[in-house]
Design an enzyme around this catalytic site. Structure first.
Site, PDB file in Angstrom:
ATOM      1  N   CYS A  13       8.223  -4.569  -7.347  1.00  0.00           N
ATOM      2  CA  CYS A  13       7.778  -5.930  -7.700  1.00  0.00           C
ATOM      3  C   CYS A  13       8.700  -6.555  -8.731  1.00  0.00           C
ATOM      4  O   CYS A  13       8.630  -7.759  -8.969  1.00  0.00           O
ATOM      5  CB  CYS A  13       6.377  -5.889  -8.301  1.00  0.00           C
TER       6      CYS A  13
ATOM      7  N   GLU B 264      -1.652  -6.304 -10.878  1.00  0.00           N
ATOM      8  CA  GLU B 264      -0.186  -6.307 -10.989  1.00  0.00           C
ATOM      9  C   GLU B 264       0.314  -6.687  -9.606  1.00  0.00           C
ATOM     10  O   GLU B 264       0.292  -5.873  -8.688  1.00  0.00           O
ATOM     11  CB  GLU B 264       0.267  -4.921 -11.451  1.00  0.00           C
TER      12      GLU B 264
ATOM     13  N   GLU C 141       9.098 -13.354  -1.881  1.00  0.00           N
ATOM     14  CA  GLU C 141       9.417 -12.058  -2.467  1.00  0.00           C
ATOM     15  C   GLU C 141      10.064 -11.236  -1.340  1.00  0.00           C
ATOM     16  O   GLU C 141       9.416 -10.915  -0.341  1.00  0.00           O
ATOM     17  CB  GLU C 141       8.136 -11.377  -2.959  1.00  0.00           C
TER      18      GLU C 141
ATOM     19  N   LYS D  77      -7.973   4.709  -4.410  1.00  0.00           N
ATOM     20  CA  LYS D  77      -7.672   4.548  -2.979  1.00  0.00           C
ATOM     21  C   LYS D  77      -6.149   4.397  -2.899  1.00  0.00           C
ATOM     22  O   LYS D  77      -5.597   3.337  -3.183  1.00  0.00           O
ATOM     23  CB  LYS D  77      -8.384   3.298  -2.438  1.00  0.00           C
ATOM     24  N   PRO D  78      -5.442   5.488  -2.533  1.00  0.00           N
ATOM     25  CA  PRO D  78      -3.982   5.364  -2.438  1.00  0.00           C
ATOM     26  C   PRO D  78      -3.582   4.657  -1.143  1.00  0.00           C
ATOM     27  O   PRO D  78      -4.357   4.639  -0.185  1.00  0.00           O
ATOM     28  CB  PRO D  78      -3.516   6.827  -2.412  1.00  0.00           C
ATOM     29  N   ALA D  79      -2.384   4.116  -1.124  1.00  0.00           N
ATOM     30  CA  ALA D  79      -1.899   3.441   0.082  1.00  0.00           C
ATOM     31  C   ALA D  79      -1.924   4.417   1.253  1.00  0.00           C
ATOM     32  O   ALA D  79      -1.576   5.593   1.096  1.00  0.00           O
ATOM     33  CB  ALA D  79      -0.487   2.935  -0.149  1.00  0.00           C
TER      34      ALA D  79
HETATM   35  C1  SIN Z   1       6.194  -2.036  -9.228  1.00  0.00           C
HETATM   36  O1  SIN Z   1       7.018  -2.344  -8.400  1.00  0.00           O
HETATM   37  O2  SIN Z   1       5.033  -2.461  -9.133  1.00  0.00           O
HETATM   38  C2  SIN Z   1       6.472  -1.141 -10.402  1.00  0.00           C
HETATM   39  C3  SIN Z   1       7.874  -1.098 -10.802  1.00  0.00           C
HETATM   40  C4  SIN Z   1       8.104  -0.280 -12.049  1.00  0.00           C
HETATM   41  O3  SIN Z   1       7.185   0.240 -12.669  1.00  0.00           O
HETATM   42  O4  SIN Z   1       9.252  -0.176 -12.431  1.00  0.00           O
END
Ligand code: SIN
Length: 485
Positions: A289, A255, A387, A179-181
């Site tokens: 992230c 993740e 974040e 399921k892509p965004a």
């Molecule tokens: C992410 O933001 O989840 C991935 C970042 C990356 O793979 O460098």
């Protein structure tokens, strides 16, 4: 959209080896730079998600029986096709997501590298022999694919976060429903087109596009057929999915969010630290992230660092990701820019000083936010705990190693961290003390298919990439032979 290979512009969902309309109609995908509609994409129903899961279950009967070598060759072909069409895939990605096209091409290569890596790893899924616990016993372990895997992937890496999950799943013999965004489904569908051409059998890879993520997510989490869920996204949604998966006791890879510290000690190479901070902070307009979220600089080097850092940040060309030389594109949507505006206002109210940036770029560029540096940052500001997910760099001053370790670890997150310094004993101490799954030492760029990507604490669990990446998609079974006399 002008593509060299127009077949990559797919707007239908991909279920059981065919592109299909959505039974709920379509939803719009827009270009974040100018808000123009670039596609009407299939809006699938929960029933279509069920069909995709059924197709994956049927596909599993075939795919899991292929030899590792046969799976490997098909994966390799998929990798080669991604590289062959990298220019088109990058253009598509920039148009729906906003990141500059050179960076988008980097993402396509990065994403493809997971497919290459796991095409090779497919052939190396070894078991063990274990000395028996009795003289007539023999013990071996084998590794078997988990089964049908559901993957929910984010908009910030519309291509690479799919391949990073799907490649190890397929390499080990699992089949997948993705399921892509909803903001960025086109890159996913282009990958499906190439997967079809690479020769994956029907049902092995399915893409369910939908504007209703909670609905499709519930089908995936409630299904008894789906044996594993892999998710990249916010900690809030990760916790929800984890709860939803409890009833069927699914395997999970999560993740989730990050709050990366980027520490600069007095003895760091200043130029290197500045360029590392720019790379770690402003990649993808700060929307990864693992972007540096809090920059901690030791007092002896603070003024020199902030001056050089702000100068380097100011030099970055901002604007339309499709324009030559642009390195910081638009943010993905209005609410993301509004959040950034709130954290900047909060920092200013609490004594932070904006050295550069601090506003939207221009009236005609609504979602482009200027790369921003805020000095005199303090722990009371929301930039310390939230974040940011945007191009804002708050710079905090610290005195001692002990202080900065306490500050860096003062968060529920534990994904990436970075530090710059030259004292080798301190390098070991700090690397060991940081409560994070990944540590960049004298580098701001840590992502690669050959290393295990993942976090601890509320940043999630599971590892993507590297020799460990397969482990998340296999079950270890142990065979105990008795009566060997
Ligand atoms: C992410 O933001 O989840 C991935 C970042 C990356 O793979 O460098």
């Amino acid at each position: 959209m002008q593509l060299n290979y127009p077949k990559l512009f797919q707007t239908q969902a991909y279920i059981n080896g065919v592109f299909v309309d959505g039974d709920s109609g379509t939803f719009e995908v827009t270009n974040p730079y100018d808000g123009s509609v670039i596609a009407e994409v299939a809006d699938c129903t929960p029933q279509q998600a069920e069909q995709a899961i059924q197709a994956a279950a049927e596909g599993f009967k075939v795919w899991s029986k292929y030899t590792a070598g046969k799976r490997s060759r098909i994966l390799r072909k998929w990798y080669e096709l991604q590289l062959e069409h990298a220019d088109d895939l990058a253009r598509l990605l920039t148009t729906e997501q906003g990141k500059p096209v050179a960076e988008a091409k980097g993402e396509i290569r990065y994403g493809a590298s997971f497919v290459e890596w796991f095409a090779e790893e497919a052939k190396r899924i070894y078991g063990d022999t274990i000395p028996g616990h009795a003289s007539d016993k023999r013990i071996v372990t084998i590794k078997q694919p988990i089964g049908v895997v559901a993957a929910i992937t984010p908009w910030n890496f519309p291509s690479a976060m799919i391949t990073r999950k799907v490649a190890p799943a397929l390499a080990s013999g699992c089949t997948v429903v993705i399921k892509p965004a909803e903001l960025t489904p086109l890159s996913a569908l282009a990958l499906a087109q190439l997967a079809q051409e690479a020769g994956f059998p029907a049902g092995v890879l399915n893409i369910v596009t939908s504007n209703n993520a909670p609905e499709i997510g519930s089908v995936m989490t409630e299904s008894k057929i789906v044996r594993k869920l892999s998710f990249t996204g916010s900690t809030k949604i990760g916790k929800l999915l984890m709860r939803q998966c409890a009833d069927t006791v699914k395997r999970l890879s999560l993740e989730l969010g990050g709050n990366a510290p980027f520490i600069v000690f007095d003895d760091a190479d200043l130029e290197e630290a500045v360029s590392g901070a720019v790379a770690a902070k402003y990649r993808n307009a700060g929307q990864t992230c693992i972007c540096a979220n809090r920059i901690f600089v030791q007092s002896g080097i603070y003024d020199a660092f902030t001056e050089k850092f702000a100068a380097a940040v100011q030099k970055q060309k901002v604007g339309n990701g499709l324009d030559e030389g642009v390195v910081v594109g638009p943010m993905v949507e209005e609410k993301a820019v509004q959040f950034v505006e709130e954290v900047v206002a909060d920092a200013k109210n609490k004594g932070g000083k904006v050295l550069t940036g601090g506003q939207r770029h221009g009236a005609s560029e609504g979602l482009v936010y200027e790369p921003t540096v805020i000095i005199d940052a303090r722990v009371e500001m929301s930039v310390f705990s939230e974040e940011i997910f945007g191009p804002i760099a708050p710079v905090f001053k610290f005195e001692t190693e002990e202080d900065v370790i306490a500050l860096a670890n003062d968060t529920n997150y534990g994904l990436a961290s970075y530090f710059y310094g030259r004292d080798y004993a301190r390098i070991w101490r700090v690397a060991e003390a940081l409560e994070y799954g990944m540590v960049g030492i004298n580098t701001g760029m840590i992502s690669t298919a050959v290393a295990p990507f993942g976090g601890i604490k509320e940043s999630g669990f599971g590892r993507e990439g590297s020799k460990y990446g397969i482990d998340d998609y296999v079950e270890i079974k142990y065979l105990c032979w008795g009566g060997v006399k």
